[in-house]
Design a protein around this motif. Sequence first.
Motif, PDB file in Angstrom:
ATOM      1  N   ASN A  68      -4.306  31.744  -6.594  1.00  0.00           N
ATOM      2  CA  ASN A  68      -3.205  32.746  -6.346  1.00  0.00           C
ATOM      3  C   ASN A  68      -2.701  32.211  -4.686  1.00  0.00           C
ATOM      4  O   ASN A  68      -3.321  31.466  -4.316  1.00  0.00           O
ATOM      5  CB  ASN A  68      -3.648  34.099  -6.215  1.00  0.00           C
ATOM      6  CG  ASN A  68      -5.081  34.043  -5.681  1.00  0.00           C
ATOM      7  OD1 ASN A  68      -6.195  33.841  -5.839  1.00  0.00           O
ATOM      8  ND2 ASN A  68      -5.074  34.320  -4.259  1.00  0.00           N
ATOM      9  N   PRO A  69      -1.264  32.902  -4.536  1.00  0.00           N
ATOM     10  CA  PRO A  69      -1.147  32.721  -3.205  1.00  0.00           C
ATOM     11  C   PRO A  69      -2.187  33.138  -2.145  1.00  0.00           C
ATOM     12  O   PRO A  69      -2.702  34.292  -2.533  1.00  0.00           O
ATOM     13  CB  PRO A  69       0.158  33.536  -3.020  1.00  0.00           C
ATOM     14  CG  PRO A  69       0.549  33.497  -4.346  1.00  0.00           C
ATOM     15  CD  PRO A  69      -0.590  33.523  -5.332  1.00  0.00           C
ATOM     16  N   ASN A  70      -2.538  32.320  -1.307  1.00  0.00           N
ATOM     17  CA  ASN A  70      -3.724  32.831  -0.055  1.00  0.00           C
ATOM     18  C   ASN A  70      -3.181  33.979   0.582  1.00  0.00           C
ATOM     19  O   ASN A  70      -4.203  34.919   1.094  1.00  0.00           O
ATOM     20  CB  ASN A  70      -4.073  31.642   0.586  1.00  0.00           C
ATOM     21  CG  ASN A  70      -5.460  31.953   1.282  1.00  0.00           C
ATOM     22  OD1 ASN A  70      -6.270  32.326   0.616  1.00  0.00           O
ATOM     23  ND2 ASN A  70      -5.484  31.738   2.664  1.00  0.00           N
ATOM     24  N   SER A  76       2.619  32.319   1.945  1.00  0.00           N
ATOM     25  CA  SER A  76       2.510  32.166   0.508  1.00  0.00           C
ATOM     26  C   SER A  76       2.627  30.619  -0.305  1.00  0.00           C
ATOM     27  O   SER A  76       2.396  30.609  -1.226  1.00  0.00           O
ATOM     28  CB  SER A  76       3.624  33.030  -0.166  1.00  0.00           C
ATOM     29  OG  SER A  76       4.856  32.755   0.090  1.00  0.00           O
ATOM     30  N   HIS A  77       2.864  29.855   0.847  1.00  0.00           N
ATOM     31  CA  HIS A  77       2.763  28.310   0.515  1.00  0.00           C
ATOM     32  C   HIS A  77       1.452  27.792   0.366  1.00  0.00           C
ATOM     33  O   HIS A  77       1.189  26.646  -0.056  1.00  0.00           O
ATOM     34  CB  HIS A  77       3.867  27.734   1.365  1.00  0.00           C
ATOM     35  CG  HIS A  77       3.347  27.637   2.874  1.00  0.00           C
ATOM     36  ND1 HIS A  77       3.334  28.737   3.652  1.00  0.00           N
ATOM     37  CD2 HIS A  77       2.658  26.496   3.465  1.00  0.00           C
ATOM     38  CE1 HIS A  77       2.927  28.428   4.809  1.00  0.00           C
ATOM     39  NE2 HIS A  77       2.556  27.169   4.697  1.00  0.00           N
ATOM     40  N   ALA A  79      -2.294  28.067  -1.476  1.00  0.00           N
ATOM     41  CA  ALA A  79      -2.984  28.523  -2.575  1.00  0.00           C
ATOM     42  C   ALA A  79      -4.380  28.969  -2.158  1.00  0.00           C
ATOM     43  O   ALA A  79      -4.843  28.272  -0.974  1.00  0.00           O
ATOM     44  CB  ALA A  79      -3.080  27.754  -3.803  1.00  0.00           C
ATOM     45  N   TYR A 111       2.565  24.598  -4.141  1.00  0.00           N
ATOM     46  CA  TYR A 111       1.777  24.848  -3.010  1.00  0.00           C
ATOM     47  C   TYR A 111       1.679  23.704  -2.022  1.00  0.00           C
ATOM     48  O   TYR A 111       1.470  22.558  -2.412  1.00  0.00           O
ATOM     49  CB  TYR A 111       0.501  25.391  -3.396  1.00  0.00           C
ATOM     50  CG  TYR A 111       0.509  26.831  -3.981  1.00  0.00           C
ATOM     51  CD1 TYR A 111       0.652  27.913  -3.241  1.00  0.00           C
ATOM     52  CD2 TYR A 111       0.624  26.807  -5.228  1.00  0.00           C
ATOM     53  CE1 TYR A 111       0.527  29.269  -3.713  1.00  0.00           C
ATOM     54  CE2 TYR A 111       0.615  28.186  -5.815  1.00  0.00           C
ATOM     55  CZ  TYR A 111       0.678  29.487  -5.169  1.00  0.00           C
ATOM     56  OH  TYR A 111       0.828  30.492  -5.546  1.00  0.00           O
TER      57      TYR A 111
END
Length: 162
Positions: A68-70, A76-77, A79, A111
């Motif tokens: 998922n996005p971290n 949000s770029h 992961a 990502y």
Amino acid sequence: MLIREATAADWQQIWPFFRTIVSAGETYTYPRDLDEPTARELWLLRPPGRTVVAVDDSGTVLGSAKMNPNHMGGGSHIAGGSFMVAPGHAGRGVGRALGQYALDWARAEGYRAMQFNAVVETNTRAVALWQSLGFEIMTTLPEGFQHPTKGFVGLHIMYRRL
């Protein structure tokens, strides 16, 4: 071994090892008494996240990963991901296959990097696996995790540029 998208039907095979791993309290920051509905909600992600299972030829779930996005917004770029291997299948390459799958997924999704926020330093097998897949320990939060037998131990933040 096949890695594929997890389905709702896979949960009945994921839950027993998820519960065992989480209740042991040695490797995850989840509450040790996490109930099944909450665990399911945490693990089986909706897009933009993804949850996968590694299965053998008979369809037995050997392990699972969620990616998922971290973070949201401006972060949000990068992961993130979490991984669990059924204890009876540990040491057979399942974690490595799931890790490589997650890296490939993150790269394909655009990502720029992958970060793990909380790798317990006493989980030496996981630390070694991630390092062998190119992750670096960026920092360690001293005493960031209360291990049930080793007391307060560090939590690593691990990172790999894609």
